[in-house]
Design an enzyme around this catalytic site. Structure first.
Site, PDB file in Angstrom:
ATOM      1  CB  VAL A  12     -14.768  -3.158 -15.194  1.00  0.00           C
ATOM      2  CG1 VAL A  12     -15.850  -2.087 -15.280  1.00  0.00           C
ATOM      3  CG2 VAL A  12     -15.000  -4.231 -16.240  1.00  0.00           C
ATOM      4  CG  ASP A  30     -10.057  -4.530  -4.757  1.00  0.00           C
ATOM      5  OD1 ASP A  30      -9.549  -5.416  -4.034  1.00  0.00           O
ATOM      6  OD2 ASP A  30     -10.603  -4.764  -5.840  1.00  0.00           O
ATOM      7  CB  THR A  90     -20.275 -11.463 -12.032  1.00  0.00           C
ATOM      8  OG1 THR A  90     -19.908 -11.021 -13.354  1.00  0.00           O
ATOM      9  CG2 THR A  90     -20.778 -10.288 -11.224  1.00  0.00           C
ATOM     10  CB  THR A 125     -21.579  -8.637 -17.026  1.00  0.00           C
ATOM     11  OG1 THR A 125     -20.816  -7.707 -17.805  1.00  0.00           O
ATOM     12  CG2 THR A 125     -22.600  -9.318 -17.915  1.00  0.00           C
ATOM     13  CD  GLU A 155     -17.602  -4.266 -19.005  1.00  0.00           C
ATOM     14  OE1 GLU A 155     -17.061  -3.702 -19.971  1.00  0.00           O
ATOM     15  OE2 GLU A 155     -17.683  -5.500 -18.878  1.00  0.00           O
ATOM     16  CG  LEU A 256     -18.610  -9.701 -40.073  1.00  0.00           C
ATOM     17  CD1 LEU A 256     -18.949  -9.167 -41.462  1.00  0.00           C
ATOM     18  CD2 LEU A 256     -19.636 -10.746 -39.655  1.00  0.00           C
ATOM     19  CB  CYS A 266     -16.798  -9.995 -22.224  1.00  0.00           C
ATOM     20  SG  CYS A 266     -16.155  -8.649 -21.211  1.00  0.00           S
ATOM     21  CE  LYS A 269     -17.948 -12.534 -16.821  1.00  0.00           C
ATOM     22  NZ  LYS A 269     -19.117 -11.643 -16.685  1.00  0.00           N
ATOM     23  NE  ARG A 334     -10.508 -12.592 -16.959  1.00  0.00           N
ATOM     24  CZ  ARG A 334     -11.075 -11.494 -16.454  1.00  0.00           C
ATOM     25  NH1 ARG A 334     -12.033 -11.596 -15.542  1.00  0.00           N
ATOM     26  NH2 ARG A 334     -10.695 -10.295 -16.859  1.00  0.00           N
TER      27      ARG A 334
END
Length: 467
Positions: A12, A30, A90, A125, A155, A256, A266, A269, A334
């Site tokens: 992100v 960072d 997170t 998030t 985001e 769909l 995302c 989680k 992930r």
């Protein structure tokens, strides 16, 4: 032009910083020196590779090199920023809740080092109320006499298209209960986007919106996946059902696509986190809980199709997997469904031969699966591993290279099975494969290669629907 600091140099933080640098001065902070050096080398045009794979990101960083820098120096990072975005990880804990320790650590660092009035926005998030927690931490540890307003700016990026998502967003959601700070953020975004794109709101509404959007999209996927299993059972084609449903403007075509399940950083989680959050507030979100259950069920359903074809013991079997990233054009593994399939097969004794269009995905697979060493091989050419010892091909993601395989190159496979985990092969190709002796399995469109059992359906209706 505003001075902006972004905490976090991940999937992100880096794309967001590169986008903001189109019109603002950006510092990415960072503590990981390797990431920071990597980013700065790219910015200075001394390197053409990043620690994350994102289409167009390297070019964007180099294009805006005068406006962006990365650093591990907190004093440099907090040198008069007007807006600070917290974009740290997170990761979910064992209960599915978002771990806020990195967000809280960033808040404390800001409090101890910032020397001017500014607005702090959570881009990570986070569960509703986190902005208030960040504000409390900042107020507790604040060293200098400055005003810090805290809000939320979640985001909405899709890996693989993050640069384009940032450039042409459907909307930009941000919230702050301080109206003066909210206006300042609005002004910041107007340098980059039209006013109609902006969605200012309260802090809590902004935080809830992020979870609501991801949970709803995941629900659409699981809804279609549950229908896909029904389609296989009765002989319908989920792609045709999807087309018929998606043309309804109230529903829309996006998200769909039935497959072996959603993955990535995302949806798994965020659905788990908001479901757990609802339970903690005695407001259970049953639809989202069902979404999670369906997602877990779908990957098991797909894996069982492979096992059913060969038996429980796969010790003498070899499988190809095209696409190991959770989606095309990303190195992110992930919650990757093809990774889960690979592990299931290796646990049963099979050897898997893995190809992906993104080199980093293959490297990440090696790093994340040390216990499986010797049970898999990785390749950098799509057909390099196709030979007479291969028992089946598994299509793991939706990259266009996997949509039209060279059938002639596949014909020398020992076992002529194709397991289409993303339903990407078209009907004409599936029928052609059938004529050449291939067995095709998917998630909801097996009927393309296999005749519908009309007698079974008629008997079922006679027995169950005549009273």
């Amino acid at each position: 032009m505003a001075r902006v600091t972004i905490f976090g140099a991940g999937y992100v933080g880096v794309p967001t910083g590169a986008h903001f640098a189109r019109t603002h001065r950006v510092t990415i902070y960072d503590p990981d020196n390797n990431k920071v050096e990597n980013i700065n080398k790219v910015i200075d045009n001394d390197s053409d590779s990043l620690h994350i794979h994102e289409k167009g990101l390297i070019e964007l960083l180099q294009e805006n090199h005068e406006n962006i820098v990365a650093t591990t120096d907190i004093s440099l990072a907090l040198d008069r920023p007007e807006i600070i975005f917290i974009a740290v990880g997170t990761p979910p804990n064992e209960k599915g809740r978002a771990n806020l320790k990195y967000v809280c650590a960033a808040a404390e660092q800001i409090a101890k080092n910032v020397k001017n009035d500014c607005v702090v926005l959570n881009k990570s998030t986070v569960p509703p109320g986190t902005a208030y927690l960040v504000k409390e931490i900042i107020d507790k540890h604040l060293v200098n006499d400055v005003k810090i307003s805290v809000g939320s700016c979640p985001e909405f990026l899709a890996e693989g298209t993050a640069v384009e998502d940032l450039r042409t967003p459907d909307r930009i959601v941000y919230g702050c209960d301080d109206t003066e700070a909210l206006d300042k953020v609005t002004e910041f975004f107007l340098y980059l986007h039209g006013r109609s794109t902006l969605s200012p709101m309260t802090t809590l509404s902004s935080e809830v919106t992020k979870y609501a959007a991801n949970a709803l999209l995941a629900t659409k996927i699981s809804f279609m996946n549950s229908l896909a299993i029904l389609c296989d059972a009765v002989g319908a084609n989920i792609r045709e059902v999807q087309e018929g449903v998606g043309k309804d403007t109230r529903v829309g075509r996006k998200f769909l696509n039935a497959s072996m399940g959603y993955g990535g950083s995302c949806f798994p989680k965020d659905t788990s986190a908001i479901a757990e959050y609802g339970q903690l507030f005695s407001s259970p979100l049953e639809i989202i809980e069902s979404t999670i259950l369906v997602n877990d069920k779908t990957i098991k359903y797909f894996s069982e199709k492979i096992i059913h074809a060969f038996g429980d013991d796969l010790s003498d079997k070899n499988f190809i997997i095209w696409g190991i990233g959770f989606k095309a054009r990303t190195d992110d593994l992930r919650e990757s469904k093809p990774v889960q399939v690979a592990r299931e097969l290796m646990d049963r004794g099979a050897h898997v031969h893995i190809y992906d269009t993104v080199k980093g995905a293959l490297e990440n697979f090696k790093v994340e699966n040390p216990s499986y060493e010797g049970k898999y091989s990785v390749y950098h050419e799509q057909y390099e591993m196709v030979n007479g010892n291969i028992d089946g091909l598994i299509i793991g993601n939706e990259h266009e290279k996997f949509r039209n395989p060279d059938v002639e190159k596949l014909e020398n496979m020992r076992g002529k099975y194709i397991f289409d985990g993303k339903n990407v092969l078209n009907n004409h190709l599936i029928k052609s494969l059938k004529r050449k002796g291939f067995n095709y399995r998917s998630v909801g469109k097996d009927t393309v290669a296999n005749a519908v059992d009309k007698t079974k359906l008629i008997d079922f209706l006679k027995n169950q629907y005549m009273d």
